[in-house]
Structure formats: C-alpha cells, structure tokens
Design a protein around this motif. Structure first.
Motif, PDB file in Angstrom:
ATOM      1  N   ALA A  70      -5.942 -49.234  -9.718  1.00  0.00           N
ATOM      2  CA  ALA A  70      -6.225 -50.554  -9.154  1.00  0.00           C
ATOM      3  C   ALA A  70      -5.170 -51.596  -9.498  1.00  0.00           C
ATOM      4  N   LEU A  71      -4.221 -51.246 -10.336  1.00  0.00           N
ATOM      5  CA  LEU A  71      -3.280 -52.244 -10.850  1.00  0.00           C
ATOM      6  C   LEU A  71      -2.389 -52.822  -9.752  1.00  0.00           C
ATOM      7  N   THR A  72      -1.928 -52.000  -8.847  1.00  0.00           N
ATOM      8  CA  THR A  72      -1.037 -52.499  -7.790  1.00  0.00           C
ATOM      9  C   THR A  72      -1.743 -53.510  -6.903  1.00  0.00           C
ATOM     10  N   ALA A  73      -2.962 -53.177  -6.477  1.00  0.00           N
ATOM     11  CA  ALA A  73      -3.715 -54.104  -5.618  1.00  0.00           C
ATOM     12  C   ALA A  73      -4.038 -55.404  -6.347  1.00  0.00           C
ATOM     13  N   LEU A  74      -4.379 -55.314  -7.604  1.00  0.00           N
ATOM     14  CA  LEU A  74      -4.676 -56.519  -8.385  1.00  0.00           C
ATOM     15  C   LEU A  74      -3.437 -57.390  -8.544  1.00  0.00           C
ATOM     16  N   SER A  75      -2.287 -56.770  -8.739  1.00  0.00           N
ATOM     17  CA  SER A  75      -1.046 -57.542  -8.878  1.00  0.00           C
ATOM     18  C   SER A  75      -0.705 -58.272  -7.581  1.00  0.00           C
ATOM     19  N   LEU A  76      -0.859 -57.593  -6.462  1.00  0.00           N
ATOM     20  CA  LEU A  76      -0.602 -58.241  -5.172  1.00  0.00           C
ATOM     21  C   LEU A  76      -1.594 -59.376  -4.930  1.00  0.00           C
ATOM     22  N   ALA A  77      -2.827 -59.187  -5.367  1.00  0.00           N
ATOM     23  CA  ALA A  77      -3.813 -60.264  -5.237  1.00  0.00           C
ATOM     24  C   ALA A  77      -3.404 -61.481  -6.063  1.00  0.00           C
ATOM     25  N   GLY A  78      -2.816 -61.246  -7.234  1.00  0.00           N
ATOM     26  CA  GLY A  78      -2.327 -62.362  -8.042  1.00  0.00           C
ATOM     27  C   GLY A  78      -1.210 -63.133  -7.358  1.00  0.00           C
ATOM     28  N   ALA A  80      -0.773 -63.337  -4.085  1.00  0.00           N
ATOM     29  CA  ALA A  80      -1.406 -64.080  -2.984  1.00  0.00           C
ATOM     30  C   ALA A  80      -2.151 -65.301  -3.511  1.00  0.00           C
ATOM     31  N   LEU A  81      -2.719 -65.189  -4.699  1.00  0.00           N
ATOM     32  CA  LEU A  81      -3.420 -66.324  -5.300  1.00  0.00           C
ATOM     33  C   LEU A  81      -2.472 -67.488  -5.543  1.00  0.00           C
ATOM     34  N   ALA A  82      -1.281 -67.207  -6.035  1.00  0.00           N
ATOM     35  CA  ALA A  82      -0.309 -68.270  -6.279  1.00  0.00           C
ATOM     36  C   ALA A  82       0.092 -68.951  -4.982  1.00  0.00           C
ATOM     37  N   ALA A  83       0.249 -68.186  -3.907  1.00  0.00           N
ATOM     38  CA  ALA A  83       0.591 -68.788  -2.617  1.00  0.00           C
ATOM     39  C   ALA A  83      -0.549 -69.650  -2.087  1.00  0.00           C
ATOM     40  N   ALA A  84      -1.781 -69.212  -2.292  1.00  0.00           N
ATOM     41  CA  ALA A  84      -2.928 -69.990  -1.816  1.00  0.00           C
ATOM     42  C   ALA A  84      -3.080 -71.299  -2.585  1.00  0.00           C
ATOM     43  N   LEU A  85      -2.747 -71.297  -3.858  1.00  0.00           N
ATOM     44  CA  LEU A  85      -2.855 -72.524  -4.650  1.00  0.00           C
ATOM     45  C   LEU A  85      -1.912 -73.610  -4.147  1.00  0.00           C
ATOM     46  N   ALA A  86      -0.813 -73.217  -3.522  1.00  0.00           N
ATOM     47  CA  ALA A  86       0.166 -74.200  -3.058  1.00  0.00           C
ATOM     48  C   ALA A  86      -0.394 -75.094  -1.963  1.00  0.00           C
ATOM     49  N   ILE A  87      -1.371 -74.603  -1.190  1.00  0.00           N
ATOM     50  CA  ILE A  87      -1.879 -75.373  -0.049  1.00  0.00           C
ATOM     51  C   ILE A  87      -3.364 -75.691  -0.170  1.00  0.00           C
TER      52      ILE A  87
END
Length: 246
Positions: A70-78, A80-87
C-alpha cells in the motif's frame, strides 16, 4: 512618517508574508514526506538468503512496493493532498489535514509491519522463488534476513507528513486565500442587462428613429419629429447604398 506609523506598516507587511511562508512551508513538507515514502517504495528493503535445501538457493531481494504493497498508493495520495491544499478554502484545509494525518499513520504502519516481521513481508517473493508456501515453511527456508535503511526512510516520510498536517490544522486560518483563478466567476446576461437599462434594439438606426415626444429636445430646441413616409424613404435609400442625409 513617525516611528509608530513605521512600526504599524512593518507589522502589516509581515503578517501576509508570514502567512504565505507558513502555507508554502507546510505544503513543501508534505511533498518531501510523500516523496521520501515514494522513493523508499522503489528501493530494496529486505534481502533473504534461502537455505541450500530450497529449490532456489541464494538471495531473494524484496522491493519496498512488495514488502509494503500500500505504500506507493499512500505516497501518491500524499502528493495529491499537497496539491489540493494549494487551492482549498479554510474548512476544506482542516479536512485535508486530518486526511493527511491518516495517510501518515498508514505509511508508518505499512513500513513498521514490514520491519516487525521481514520474513512474512518477503513471503510472497520467497514463494515465487522457491515454490514453497505457508508461513512456517517459508520461515524455515529463510537462512538469514537483512533489512536495509529504506523502511526507516519511509517511516520518516510518514512522520514528516503527520507533522506538516498538524501544522496545517494549527496555522491554516492565517493562510492567504486561494488565487482568483480558482474562484468561481459569475457571468451576467448582457442581453437582459441591456434590456433593463435601455431601449430594445429593433434594427432601426438611431438617425431614422422618430424621437420620443416626451423626451427633451436637443440643445438647439429644434427637435422636429420625422414622419413615417420620410423615414421609410430614407431607409430605402440607405438599403440601396445611398446617403439619406444628403
């Protein structure tokens, strides 16, 4: 300018700058933490030396993506989280920050489980190499197990994401708002606006339109209405390309 005014201006300028700095620092920390975990998932975590009695005597190297699937998917989610925080707005930031804490805990648990039982984490790779399955049988085949530093790097990435997400919860109210490019734009019906502020456009030029008797006369006071026949003749001349004002 007095010293008090200069001090007030300095405080006013420092506030937005500090808010922007806090926003971008926490976002960068989340990106770094997710990047560390993603990098760790692509590296070898566990090296198992199989017993000579196995069909595949030798070393079996297990990548992080196999030891912690699950580590790869969780890392990609992190990321995406940073990009979502920008807006995101103030309320959505809190929701995303809580989600970031959950992602960080999941990353840490995935790497920690692999560290706690490296043979079990490498069981699928050992079965694929030797054809032997079952927890007890696989454990007997493992002559020696070496664990690299990369699982700890993944755990470090999870800790960084957790710390940055908590910082978002504490400081997001002081963050500057999103850029105007991400805000909704309200479009008005220009036709309705024009109809509410002026006469309807019926295709007749203003020069041929009969003046409103109730409207005030021009500056010379000689506002003479044009009769219907004259207006029609002028319109016909204009249609033929002639100048009706000659």
């Amino acid at each position: 300018m007095t010293d008090g005014t200069m001090a007030d201006d300095a405080k006013t300028g420092a506030g937005p700058a500090a808010s922007r700095r806090a926003k971008y620092t926490t976002m960068l920390a989340i990106v770094i933490g997710a990047g560390l975990a993603l990098l760790a998932s692509t590296q070898p975590w566990i090296t198992v030396q199989l017993a000579a009695a196995a069909n595949h005597a030798g070393d079996v190297v297990v990548q992080g993506s196999a030891a912690a699937p699950a580590l790869t998917a969780l890392s990609l989610a992190g990321l995406a989280l940073a990009a979502a925080l920008a807006i995101a707005g103030p309320i959505v930031r809190i929701v995303l920050a809580v989600l970031g804490v959950l992602i960080a805990v999941s990353i840490t648990l995935s790497a920690g489980i692999a560290l706690g039982d490296p043979v079990q984490a490498a069981a699928a790779a050992i079965t694929g190499a030797s054809g032997v399955s079952g927890g007890t049988s696989v454990a007997r085949l493992a002559k020696s197990v070496d664990v690299s530093l990369w699982p700890w790097i993944a755990i470090l990435g999870g800790v960084v994401i957790a710390a940055a997400s908590i910082a978002v919860i504490l400081t997001s109210r002081r963050w500057p708002g999103p850029s105007r490019r991400y805000q909704a734009v309200r479009f008005e019906d220009t036709a309705d606006a024009a109809g509410s502020t002026g006469p309807a456009d019926d295709g007749v030029p203003d020069v041929l339109r009969a003046p409103d008797p109730a409207a005030p006369s021009d500056q010379t006071g000689q506002g003479v209405p044009i009769d219907r026949d004259t207006a029609i003749d002028s319109w016909d001349e204009l249609s033929r390309g002639e100048d009706p004002t000659r």
